[in-house]
Write a protein that holds these residues in place. Structure first.
Motif, PDB file in Angstrom:
ATOM      1  N   PHE A  67      -2.892  -4.150  -1.848  1.00  0.00           N
ATOM      2  CA  PHE A  67      -2.462  -5.213  -0.941  1.00  0.00           C
ATOM      3  C   PHE A  67      -1.169  -5.871  -1.414  1.00  0.00           C
ATOM      4  CE2 PHE A  67      -7.058  -5.247   0.193  1.00  0.00           C
ATOM      5  CZ  PHE A  67      -6.889  -4.817   1.497  1.00  0.00           C
ATOM      6  N   MET A  68      -1.007  -6.041  -2.722  1.00  0.00           N
ATOM      7  CA  MET A  68       0.219  -6.650  -3.232  1.00  0.00           C
ATOM      8  C   MET A  68       1.432  -5.751  -2.985  1.00  0.00           C
ATOM      9  SD  MET A  68      -1.014  -8.341  -6.821  1.00  0.00           S
ATOM     10  CE  MET A  68       0.595  -8.937  -7.272  1.00  0.00           C
ATOM     11  N   ILE A  69       1.278  -4.462  -3.219  1.00  0.00           N
ATOM     12  CA  ILE A  69       2.399  -3.532  -3.054  1.00  0.00           C
ATOM     13  C   ILE A  69       2.810  -3.454  -1.591  1.00  0.00           C
ATOM     14  CG2 ILE A  69       3.016  -1.079  -3.157  1.00  0.00           C
ATOM     15  CD1 ILE A  69       1.368  -0.917  -5.739  1.00  0.00           C
ATOM     16  N   ASN A  70       1.849  -3.424  -0.704  1.00  0.00           N
ATOM     17  CA  ASN A  70       2.166  -3.199   0.704  1.00  0.00           C
ATOM     18  C   ASN A  70       2.382  -4.476   1.499  1.00  0.00           C
ATOM     19  OD1 ASN A  70       2.095  -0.297   0.765  1.00  0.00           O
ATOM     20  ND2 ASN A  70      -0.045  -0.562   0.203  1.00  0.00           N
ATOM     21  N   SER A  71       2.284  -5.632   0.869  1.00  0.00           N
ATOM     22  CA  SER A  71       2.556  -6.880   1.582  1.00  0.00           C
ATOM     23  C   SER A  71       4.040  -7.232   1.587  1.00  0.00           C
ATOM     24  CB  SER A  71       1.749  -8.030   0.971  1.00  0.00           C
ATOM     25  OG  SER A  71       2.198  -8.306  -0.337  1.00  0.00           O
ATOM     26  N   VAL A  72       4.837  -6.517   0.819  1.00  0.00           N
ATOM     27  CA  VAL A  72       6.269  -6.782   0.746  1.00  0.00           C
ATOM     28  C   VAL A  72       7.008  -5.660   1.465  1.00  0.00           C
ATOM     29  CG1 VAL A  72       8.213  -7.077  -0.821  1.00  0.00           C
ATOM     30  CG2 VAL A  72       5.985  -7.940  -1.463  1.00  0.00           C
ATOM     31  N   SER A  73       7.893  -6.014   2.381  1.00  0.00           N
ATOM     32  CA  SER A  73       8.644  -4.984   3.103  1.00  0.00           C
ATOM     33  C   SER A  73       9.769  -4.435   2.223  1.00  0.00           C
ATOM     34  CB  SER A  73       9.222  -5.549   4.398  1.00  0.00           C
ATOM     35  OG  SER A  73      10.267  -6.447   4.112  1.00  0.00           O
ATOM     36  N   ASN A  74      10.138  -3.203   2.515  1.00  0.00           N
ATOM     37  CA  ASN A  74      11.225  -2.575   1.764  1.00  0.00           C
ATOM     38  C   ASN A  74      12.552  -3.289   2.008  1.00  0.00           C
ATOM     39  OD1 ASN A  74       9.461  -0.697   0.759  1.00  0.00           O
ATOM     40  ND2 ASN A  74       9.932   0.828   2.325  1.00  0.00           N
ATOM     41  N   ALA A  75      12.750  -3.812   3.217  1.00  0.00           N
ATOM     42  CA  ALA A  75      13.985  -4.533   3.524  1.00  0.00           C
ATOM     43  C   ALA A  75      14.098  -5.793   2.684  1.00  0.00           C
ATOM     44  CB  ALA A  75      14.030  -4.874   5.011  1.00  0.00           C
ATOM     45  N   LEU A  76      12.999  -6.481   2.471  1.00  0.00           N
ATOM     46  CA  LEU A  76      13.040  -7.695   1.652  1.00  0.00           C
ATOM     47  C   LEU A  76      13.324  -7.363   0.192  1.00  0.00           C
ATOM     48  CD1 LEU A  76      12.787 -10.730   1.676  1.00  0.00           C
ATOM     49  CD2 LEU A  76      10.348 -10.492   1.380  1.00  0.00           C
ATOM     50  N   VAL A  77      12.802  -6.256  -0.288  1.00  0.00           N
ATOM     51  CA  VAL A  77      13.065  -5.846  -1.671  1.00  0.00           C
ATOM     52  C   VAL A  77      14.537  -5.479  -1.845  1.00  0.00           C
ATOM     53  CG1 VAL A  77      12.538  -4.095  -3.414  1.00  0.00           C
ATOM     54  CG2 VAL A  77      10.702  -5.121  -2.103  1.00  0.00           C
ATOM     55  N   ARG A  78      15.124  -4.813  -0.843  1.00  0.00           N
ATOM     56  CA  ARG A  78      16.546  -4.455  -0.889  1.00  0.00           C
ATOM     57  C   ARG A  78      17.452  -5.657  -0.698  1.00  0.00           C
ATOM     58  NH1 ARG A  78      14.878  -0.188   2.540  1.00  0.00           N
ATOM     59  NH2 ARG A  78      15.621  -1.444   4.285  1.00  0.00           N
ATOM     60  N   GLY A  79      16.934  -6.732  -0.112  1.00  0.00           N
ATOM     61  CA  GLY A  79      17.741  -7.910   0.151  1.00  0.00           C
ATOM     62  C   GLY A  79      18.271  -7.938   1.565  1.00  0.00           C
ATOM     63  N   ASP A  80      17.822  -7.014   2.427  1.00  0.00           N
ATOM     64  CA  ASP A  80      18.295  -6.966   3.803  1.00  0.00           C
ATOM     65  C   ASP A  80      17.495  -7.870   4.725  1.00  0.00           C
ATOM     66  OD1 ASP A  80      20.014  -5.015   2.936  1.00  0.00           O
ATOM     67  OD2 ASP A  80      18.776  -3.349   3.667  1.00  0.00           O
ATOM     68  N   GLY A  81      16.346  -8.248   4.313  1.00  0.00           N
ATOM     69  CA  GLY A  81      15.449  -9.012   5.173  1.00  0.00           C
ATOM     70  C   GLY A  81      15.708 -10.495   5.069  1.00  0.00           C
ATOM     71  N   ILE A 145      -2.462   6.199  -5.319  1.00  0.00           N
ATOM     72  CA  ILE A 145      -1.672   7.159  -4.541  1.00  0.00           C
ATOM     73  C   ILE A 145      -1.640   6.740  -3.072  1.00  0.00           C
ATOM     74  CG2 ILE A 145      -1.578   9.549  -3.721  1.00  0.00           C
ATOM     75  CD1 ILE A 145      -2.622  10.391  -6.463  1.00  0.00           C
ATOM     76  N   GLY A 146      -2.748   6.218  -2.564  1.00  0.00           N
ATOM     77  CA  GLY A 146      -2.769   5.716  -1.190  1.00  0.00           C
ATOM     78  C   GLY A 146      -1.811   4.566  -0.981  1.00  0.00           C
ATOM     79  N   SER A 147      -1.705   3.671  -1.953  1.00  0.00           N
ATOM     80  CA  SER A 147      -0.756   2.566  -1.815  1.00  0.00           C
ATOM     81  C   SER A 147       0.679   3.068  -1.867  1.00  0.00           C
ATOM     82  CB  SER A 147      -0.998   1.505  -2.887  1.00  0.00           C
ATOM     83  OG  SER A 147      -0.735   2.016  -4.168  1.00  0.00           O
ATOM     84  N   LEU A 148       0.945   4.097  -2.674  1.00  0.00           N
ATOM     85  CA  LEU A 148       2.300   4.667  -2.713  1.00  0.00           C
ATOM     86  C   LEU A 148       2.636   5.387  -1.417  1.00  0.00           C
ATOM     87  CD1 LEU A 148       2.502   6.101  -6.337  1.00  0.00           C
ATOM     88  CD2 LEU A 148       3.490   3.995  -5.456  1.00  0.00           C
ATOM     89  N   VAL A 149       1.681   6.117  -0.860  1.00  0.00           N
ATOM     90  CA  VAL A 149       1.914   6.808   0.417  1.00  0.00           C
ATOM     91  C   VAL A 149       2.203   5.801   1.515  1.00  0.00           C
ATOM     92  CG1 VAL A 149       0.742   8.139   2.227  1.00  0.00           C
ATOM     93  CG2 VAL A 149       0.641   8.893  -0.135  1.00  0.00           C
ATOM     94  N   PHE A 150       1.455   4.709   1.536  1.00  0.00           N
ATOM     95  CA  PHE A 150       1.667   3.710   2.573  1.00  0.00           C
ATOM     96  C   PHE A 150       2.996   2.979   2.377  1.00  0.00           C
ATOM     97  CE2 PHE A 150       0.951  -0.337   4.759  1.00  0.00           C
ATOM     98  CZ  PHE A 150       0.564   0.142   6.002  1.00  0.00           C
ATOM     99  N   LYS A 151       3.361   2.717   1.132  1.00  0.00           N
ATOM    100  CA  LYS A 151       4.597   1.970   0.872  1.00  0.00           C
ATOM    101  C   LYS A 151       5.832   2.804   1.152  1.00  0.00           C
ATOM    102  CE  LYS A 151       7.017  -1.446  -0.719  1.00  0.00           C
ATOM    103  NZ  LYS A 151       7.127  -2.631   0.100  1.00  0.00           N
ATOM    104  N   PHE A 152       5.861   4.034   0.659  1.00  0.00           N
ATOM    105  CA  PHE A 152       7.083   4.823   0.735  1.00  0.00           C
ATOM    106  C   PHE A 152       7.052   5.882   1.832  1.00  0.00           C
ATOM    107  CE2 PHE A 152       6.869   3.448  -3.762  1.00  0.00           C
ATOM    108  CZ  PHE A 152       7.938   2.570  -3.702  1.00  0.00           C
ATOM    109  N   GLY A 153       5.945   6.053   2.519  1.00  0.00           N
ATOM    110  CA  GLY A 153       5.866   7.052   3.569  1.00  0.00           C
ATOM    111  C   GLY A 153       6.182   6.511   4.947  1.00  0.00           C
ATOM    112  N   ARG A 154       6.329   5.214   5.071  1.00  0.00           N
ATOM    113  CA  ARG A 154       6.562   4.605   6.365  1.00  0.00           C
ATOM    114  C   ARG A 154       8.043   4.395   6.621  1.00  0.00           C
ATOM    115  NH1 ARG A 154       4.384  -0.531   6.843  1.00  0.00           N
ATOM    116  NH2 ARG A 154       4.400  -0.237   9.060  1.00  0.00           N
TER     117      ARG A 154
END
Length: 160
Positions: A67-81, A145-154
Motif C-alpha cells: 500500500f505504501m509503494i502504490n499510494s504514491v504516483s510516479n509523476a509525484l516522485v519525478r516532480g511532475d505532479g 513482486i505484486g507491488s512492483l508489477v502494480f507500481k511499474f507496470g501501469r
C-alpha cells in the motif's frame, strides 16, 4: 531451422490490444500475485496450525509495504505532479523509499525465518516440516513482486 517456423501465424488476441489494456493487465497480475501470496500462508496455517503466529507479522508488513509503494504516483516522485502540501516530491520519495525498505525487510525476515527455524533444524530428530517456512517466504516474495508489477507496470494518465 528458421524456415520451418516462417509461415507459422499466431492469431491475435481479441481481448488484449496493447497499451489500452496495460493498466488492467498490470492490476490483474498484481492482484493475482497478492492473492497467491496470501493463499500460501493460508495453506500453511490450515495444514500446520501449530506454526508460530508471530511469523505472520512479515506478511502484514509486506502488505503495508504494498500500500505504501502504490499510494504514491510516479509523476509525484519525478516532480511532475502536485508540488504543494507539506512535503511535495521529497516527501513522496521518502514515503516510497520507506515502503521499499519495509517490503525488502519483510522478504529478508521471512528468508531468515525459513533458514533459521526450518532449514537448519532438518538434521534433528523432531524437526518441524519445512513447508511453513517456504510458504512464509513465498508469501512475502509474491506480495513484493505484486507491488512492483502494480507500481511499474501501469501507465499513468496525464490530465493536461
Amino acid at each position: 531451422m528458421a524456415n520451418c517456423l516462417e509461415n507459422f501465424q499466431i492469431p491475435p488476441c481479441v481481448w488484449f490490444e496493447g497499451d489500452n489494456k496495460r493498466n488492467a493487465l498490470a492490476s490483474i497480475m498484481a492482484g493475482t500475485l497478492f492473492f497467491m501470496g496470501w493463499w500460501f500462508i493460508i495453506d500453511v496455517q490450515s495444514a500446520h496450525p501449530d506454526t508460530n503466529k508471530a511469523y505472520h507479522v512479515c506478511g502484514v508488513f509486506g502488505t503495508i509495504s504494498l500500500f505504501m509503494i502504490n499510494s504514491v504516483s510516479n509523476a509525484l516522485v519525478r516532480g511532475d505532479g502536485y508540488t504543494g502540501g507539506c512535503f511535495g516530491p521529497r516527501g513522496a520519495r521518502a514515503w516510497l523509499f520507506m515502503g521499499f525498505v519495509m517490503g525488502f525487510g519483510a522478504v529478508i525476515a521471512s528468508c531468515w525465518i525459513l533458514f533459521a527455524v526450518y532449514v537448519t533444524q532438518q538434521s534433528e530428530k523432531n524437526a518441524p516440516p519445512v513447508w511453513p517456512g517456504v510458504g512464509l517466504f513465498l508469501q512475502n516474495v509474491f506480495i513484493f513482486i505484486g507491488s512492483l508489477v502494480f507500481k511499474f507496470g501501469r501507465v499513468e494518465d496525464h490530465w493536461n
